[in-house]
Design a protein around this motif. Sequence first.
Motif, mmCIF file in Angstrom:
data_model
loop_
_atom_site.group_PDB
_atom_site.id
_atom_site.type_symbol
_atom_site.label_atom_id
_atom_site.label_comp_id
_atom_site.label_asym_id
_atom_site.label_seq_id
_atom_site.Cartn_x
_atom_site.Cartn_y
_atom_site.Cartn_z
ATOM 1 N N LEU A 7 7.958 27.581 25.763
ATOM 2 C CA LEU A 7 7.774 28.734 26.645
ATOM 3 C C LEU A 7 6.954 29.796 25.930
ATOM 4 O O LEU A 7 7.207 30.111 24.766
ATOM 5 N N TRP A 8 5.981 30.325 26.629
ATOM 6 C CA TRP A 8 5.168 31.436 26.134
ATOM 7 C C TRP A 8 5.344 32.604 27.089
ATOM 8 O O TRP A 8 5.272 32.438 28.303
ATOM 9 N N PHE A 9 5.582 33.787 26.530
ATOM 10 C CA PHE A 9 5.702 35.004 27.327
ATOM 11 C C PHE A 9 4.614 35.984 26.907
ATOM 12 O O PHE A 9 4.315 36.126 25.711
ATOM 13 N N SER A 10 4.026 36.645 27.886
ATOM 14 C CA SER A 10 3.028 37.661 27.559
ATOM 15 C C SER A 10 3.714 38.843 26.881
ATOM 16 O O SER A 10 4.871 39.144 27.164
ATOM 17 N N HIS A 92 2.381 27.906 35.022
ATOM 18 C CA HIS A 92 2.369 29.310 34.621
ATOM 19 C C HIS A 92 2.489 30.211 35.835
ATOM 20 O O HIS A 92 2.096 29.860 36.949
ATOM 21 N N CYS A 96 4.220 34.237 32.075
ATOM 22 C CA CYS A 96 4.938 33.144 31.405
ATOM 23 C C CYS A 96 4.234 31.806 31.610
ATOM 24 O O CYS A 96 3.677 31.540 32.679
ATOM 25 N N ALA A 98 5.195 27.626 30.961
ATOM 26 C CA ALA A 98 6.193 26.613 30.602
ATOM 27 C C ALA A 98 5.459 25.292 30.392
ATOM 28 O O ALA A 98 4.616 24.907 31.210
ATOM 29 N N VAL A 110 7.803 26.951 36.478
ATOM 30 C CA VAL A 110 8.378 28.253 36.140
ATOM 31 C C VAL A 110 7.984 29.268 37.199
ATOM 32 O O VAL A 110 6.871 29.244 37.721
ATOM 33 N N ASN A 185 14.615 35.330 30.464
ATOM 34 C CA ASN A 185 13.879 36.588 30.671
ATOM 35 C C ASN A 185 13.453 36.796 32.124
ATOM 36 O O ASN A 185 12.297 37.106 32.418
ATOM 37 N N TYR A 187 12.988 34.597 34.333
ATOM 38 C CA TYR A 187 12.210 33.475 34.850
ATOM 39 C C TYR A 187 13.123 32.271 35.052
ATOM 40 O O TYR A 187 14.004 32.002 34.229
ATOM 41 N N ILE A 205 10.306 28.951 21.831
ATOM 42 C CA ILE A 205 9.524 30.107 22.258
ATOM 43 C C ILE A 205 8.333 30.250 21.317
ATOM 44 O O ILE A 205 8.493 30.324 20.097
#
Length: 217
Positions: A7-10, A92, A96, A98, A110, A185, A187, A205
């Motif tokens: 998972l990547w979050f801005s 995406h 975010c 996924a 996601v 978060n 999501y 993450i």
Amino acid sequence: MKLSVLLWFSENNTRFSEYAALMQFVSPERVKKINSYINEKDKMLSLMAELTARYDICRKGIAGNKSIRFSCGAYGKPFLENNKDYHFSYSHTDGCIAFACDSSETGIDVELCRQTEFDFTEYVLTSDETEYLKKSSDKTSDFYRIWTSKEAYLKYLGVGMYKKMTSFSIFDEAISKHMHTGYFNEYAVSLYTEKNISGKIEPEIITSDKIRRFFTE
């Protein structure tokens, strides 16, 4: 190969211009797509989506970044030409990304759990899904559980929206036993995998800086 979920979050105040140099590590097709966007957030999502896949492929020694070749199936599902045993899926939404990969087909989706009206559900939900939502004490969370699960299943099949969402129910045992949903978060993330996994989704993450360091150091 072990199932992996990333998972990547801005991050707040992150500017695309700070990471634009990383476009040298993605495909020309992706660069063209990134440049077609006006909004910096969209540019960042598009860049990090491909870099996340490349990061995972490279760190596992499956292929070097320069030799990675992506292609798409008949309905647009991406796959790695270099290794047909490496299966991946990504999704995406606002803020975010996924990503999931496995040795067998998988699908992930996601969505940000926004408050929404439910006057359109008859067009996307089956009767049992609709009934479940009517009885829910947390309609927003449960709606996104259903929605992301349906999207994840379609991505697993590789047919996208060519298959009607009302043509299957996530509560069918043949589907539900392979479906896993978690909330991170605000999501909702749903994963469909052929493998038997127990417990909750436990994603890794990753950050923009981690990806940048991986490709530049």
